[in-house]
Structure formats: structure tokens, C-alpha cells
Scaffold this active site. Structure first.
Site, PDB file in Angstrom:
ATOM      1  N   HIS A  96       5.256  45.650 -53.433  1.00  0.00           N
ATOM      2  CA  HIS A  96       5.900  44.535 -54.131  1.00  0.00           C
ATOM      3  C   HIS A  96       6.552  43.577 -53.129  1.00  0.00           C
ATOM      4  CE1 HIS A  96       5.236  46.178 -58.058  1.00  0.00           C
ATOM      5  NE2 HIS A  96       6.057  47.197 -57.921  1.00  0.00           N
ATOM      6  N   HIS A 107       5.240  52.096 -52.574  1.00  0.00           N
ATOM      7  CA  HIS A 107       5.097  51.316 -53.806  1.00  0.00           C
ATOM      8  C   HIS A 107       5.955  50.053 -53.750  1.00  0.00           C
ATOM      9  CE1 HIS A 107       4.457  50.902 -58.231  1.00  0.00           C
ATOM     10  NE2 HIS A 107       5.647  50.305 -58.157  1.00  0.00           N
ATOM     11  N   GLU A 108       7.215  50.227 -53.414  1.00  0.00           N
ATOM     12  CA  GLU A 108       8.128  49.069 -53.381  1.00  0.00           C
ATOM     13  C   GLU A 108       7.794  48.129 -52.217  1.00  0.00           C
ATOM     14  OE1 GLU A 108      10.023  48.393 -55.803  1.00  0.00           O
ATOM     15  OE2 GLU A 108       9.704  50.309 -56.828  1.00  0.00           O
TER      16      GLU A 108
END
Length: 378
Positions: free
Chosen positions: A30, A26-27
Site C-alpha cells: 500500500h 502487505h502494508e
């Protein structure tokens, strides 16, 4: 001591392994999109709290492993904290060289892309896992033919007969009887549309599965739907089906659509009085499930990772400030208005979002522990 080590190996480590993979992906979503858009990134942390060890890359980003392995974050230069709250003073005092690289100074579409990249990365992870498992292992299946109909059941009342071939349920293709069972089981007290073949023709039947309490192999109570059909399975009925690479793409997308639709329907049940709070789970329940699934083997744990990754990605897209969906909501409003919402409005929204997320965490924690214990006494 032995019990503690068993608990650690059986529940904590599988849970942390699953959570770390999901949060890292997820990170990383980003991070990668932010890097592609020229955003200055201060920190990429796996975990929260005190840094255990870390290093700086050539771009000036601090990569760190932190003491509390329950999540992680990407912090951009100009952020006040790990929640990406802008630091107005730092942004105003940024040097001419740094200012264009600050996340807050990127155009609204770049900010939307960066924020949306995290949940999208979770969906991509789910797709890759399910696709790889489907190609690598295929799936065992049995013909989707009704063997018997229980007298007085929902199926009998709806007109289903022995020998009917199930084609689809709610638009989802039924390739085996196990598909039919799963589609019905995940729709307790919700109408489903069944397309079947009989005597060379097709017929559509709408019925509502009864809600039934059952126990899984680990003793957990599950609320599922049943309609009263069965099938006797001979050894020769079971076949291993291996789809080709192209067909597997469609099957994987259909599986993802199924998970999202059934999850939304499950949440929607609470708004119409059909929901069962016992089925809700927080970190404790996820840890318990992770440990139980780990006993079934690494493939089962990988499959759970895919399921949780998709659910976390979708949850993060909810339009609640503090979540990625809340940021996206603000940025979409900005794109329509041509200017951002006032800081007062945004701060009020973030406080509301923080309170809502905190309340949900507290509720699920109590539901996983205290409420679950009280239910065992009743």
C-alpha cells in the site's frame, strides 16, 4: 515459569515473527504504490495501540513500532482512523498545496492501484519465497508410478491398475508420486480427473476420493482424501530434482494456482454440506501451527509464511467492506457509474463488513479454543 517461557518461545514468538513479516509486506505494498502516486502518508505502523518508538522521515511520514504486535496499518493524511475512513472535515479544510496529495482526491484508478497493492504484495512475497526455495533446495521426488491398488478401494472401482504412470490430476502436472498423493489428499469427497499412461497410451479417469480422518505428527486431526493406492519406495527411487530458473517460474506459478484453487474448494465445501468446521482456524490455531512448524526448522517456517501470506492476500480481496476487496468493490462501482456511491451506502456497507469480520473472528476464536476443548471431551 519454565512452562511459560517454553510456550512463549515455541508458539508466540514464531507466530508473531510470521505475522509481522506478512503484515509488513502487505502494508508496504500500500505504502509504495501510494508514494508513487503522490499520496500524503501520515503513519506507517507495525502493530496497533500505543507507540513504543518511532521516527519521522523526510516526507513527513511517522514510522512507528506499536505495543500490540498483531498486524499494522498505513494511515493516509485525511483519514479519520487506521481503517482509512475519510475525514470529510479534514479533506474540506485541506490547504491548496495538500489537497491534491490526499488519497480521497486521487482519481479512482489511482485509489484502486493503492488498495490492490497490499494483497498483490502478499502474492509476490509468496512467489519469491517458493521460487527461492525451489531454486535453492530443489525437491526430492519418486517416480509417479502406482505400486499397488487396495482391493475394494475407490481406485480399483475407477479402474486404476498397478504400473499406471500418473501424468496429471485436475490439470496439475504430476512430477512425482508425492504430487499425486497431495492432489488426492486435498480433494476429499470432490471429483478429480486423473490422466494416466498405460501400455503406451493415455487414459483419463474421474474418481472421488473418500474422506478420511488422520492425525499429523503433532496429533492434529486432518480430513484428507484417499483412493487406495500405494507405492513401495526403494532408496534408489528417491531423486533430488533441481529445476532451472525458467522452469522454476512455471512450477511456482502452478503451486500458487494450486493453493488458491484448493483453498477456494475448501471454502466451497461449506456451501454444499461437506465442510468440517474443525479445519477452520483463527489466530490461536495459526499460532499453534506456527509453533509446531517452527520445530521442523527455519525452512519449514519460511514455507508456512509463504502459504499464510498468499491466504491473507486472497482473503483481503474478498468483496467485503472493511477489507481491501470491499474498497475495491466501491471503487469499481465508482469507475462504472462515473461517481462514488453515497456516503450513507458506504457507511452501511462498512458496518455490515465490520460485523461480518468481527463475527468470523469470534467464531474462529471459539473454534480454536472452546469448541476444540469440547471435542476432546467427546
Amino acid at each position: 515459569m519454565f512452562d511459560f517461557i517454553y510456550w512463549l518461545l515455541s508458539y508466540v514468538i514464531p507466530f508473531l515473527a510470521v505475522l509481522t513479516v506478512i503484515v509488513f509486506v502487505h502494508e508496504m505494498g500500500h505504502y509504495l504504490v501510494a508514494r508513487w502516486n503522490g499520496v500524503a502518508i501520515q503513519t506507517f505502523s507495525v502493530g496497533f495501540g500505543r507507540e513504543l518508538f518511532g521516527w519521522n522521515d523526510k516526507h513527513g511520514t511517522r514510522w512507528r513500532i506499536s505495543a500490540v504486535p498483531l498486524g499494522g496499518y498505513v494511515r493516509f493524511v485525511g483519514d479519520m482512523n487506521a481503517a482509512s475512513t475519510p475525514d470529510d472535515e479534514a479533506i474540506a479544510n485541506a490547504s491548496p498545496e495538500l489537497a491534491p496529495r490526499l488519497f480521497a482526491n486521487k482519481n479512482v484508478w489511482q485509489r484502486i492501484a493503492v488498495v490492490a497493492a497490499g494483497p498483490i504484495a502478499n502474492v509476490i512475497l509468496t512467489f519469491l519465497i517458493l521460487y527461492a526455495l525451489l531454486l535453492g533446495y530443489g525437491r526430492y521426488t519418486i517416480p509417479p508410478v502406482v505400486g499397488a491398488v487396495v482391493a475394494g478401494s475407490v481406485a480399483e472401482a475407477a479402474g486404476i491398475e498397478a504400473g499406471d504412470v500418473i501424468v496429471s490430476v485436475d490439470g496439475y502436472a504430476v512430477r512425482g508420486f508425492e504430487d499425486f498423493q497431495r492432489l488426492v489428499a486435498t480433494s476429499p469427497e470432490r471429483p478429480v480427473s486423473v490422466l494416466l499412461e498405460r501400455d503406451g497410451g493415455t487414459e483419463t479417469i474421474v474418481l472421488t476420493p473418500e474422506a478420511t480422518e488422520v492425525q499429523d505428527r503433532f496429533g492434529n486431526n486432518q480430513r484428507i482424501g484417499r483412493i487406495g493406492v500405494s507405492r513401495d519406495v526403494a532408496e534408489t527411487d528417491v531423486t533430488l530434482y533441481r529445476p532451472g530458473p525458467v522452469e522454476a517460474v512455471g512450477m511456482t506459478f502452478e503451486e500458487i494456482r494450486f493453493i488458491i484453487q484448493r483453498t477456494a474448494a475448501f471454502l466451497g465445501d461449506f456451501f454444499v454440506g461437506r465442510g468440517d468446521i474443525e479445519q477452520l482456524g483463527g489466530p490461536v490455531k495459526v499460532a499453534k501451527v506456527s509453533g509446531e512448524v517452527a520445530t521442523l526448522g527455519i525452512i519449514a517456517l519460511i514455507n508456512l509464511t509463504a502459504l499464510l501470506s498468499l491466504n491473507i492476500g486472497i482473503f483481503n480481496l474478498l468483496p467485503v467492506p472493511m477489507l481491501d476487496g470491499g474498497h475495491l468493490m466501491y471503487y469499481l462501482v465508482e469507475a462504472v457509474r462515473g461517481r462514488p456511491l453515497s456516503m450513507k451506502v458506504q457507511e452501511t456497507g462498512f458496518r455490515f463488513g465490520f460485523a461480518l469480520v468481527l463475527a468470523l473472528m469470534v467464531f474462529t476464536l471459539f473454534n480454536d479454543t472452546l469448541f476444540a476443548y469440547l471435542r476432546t471431551l467427546s
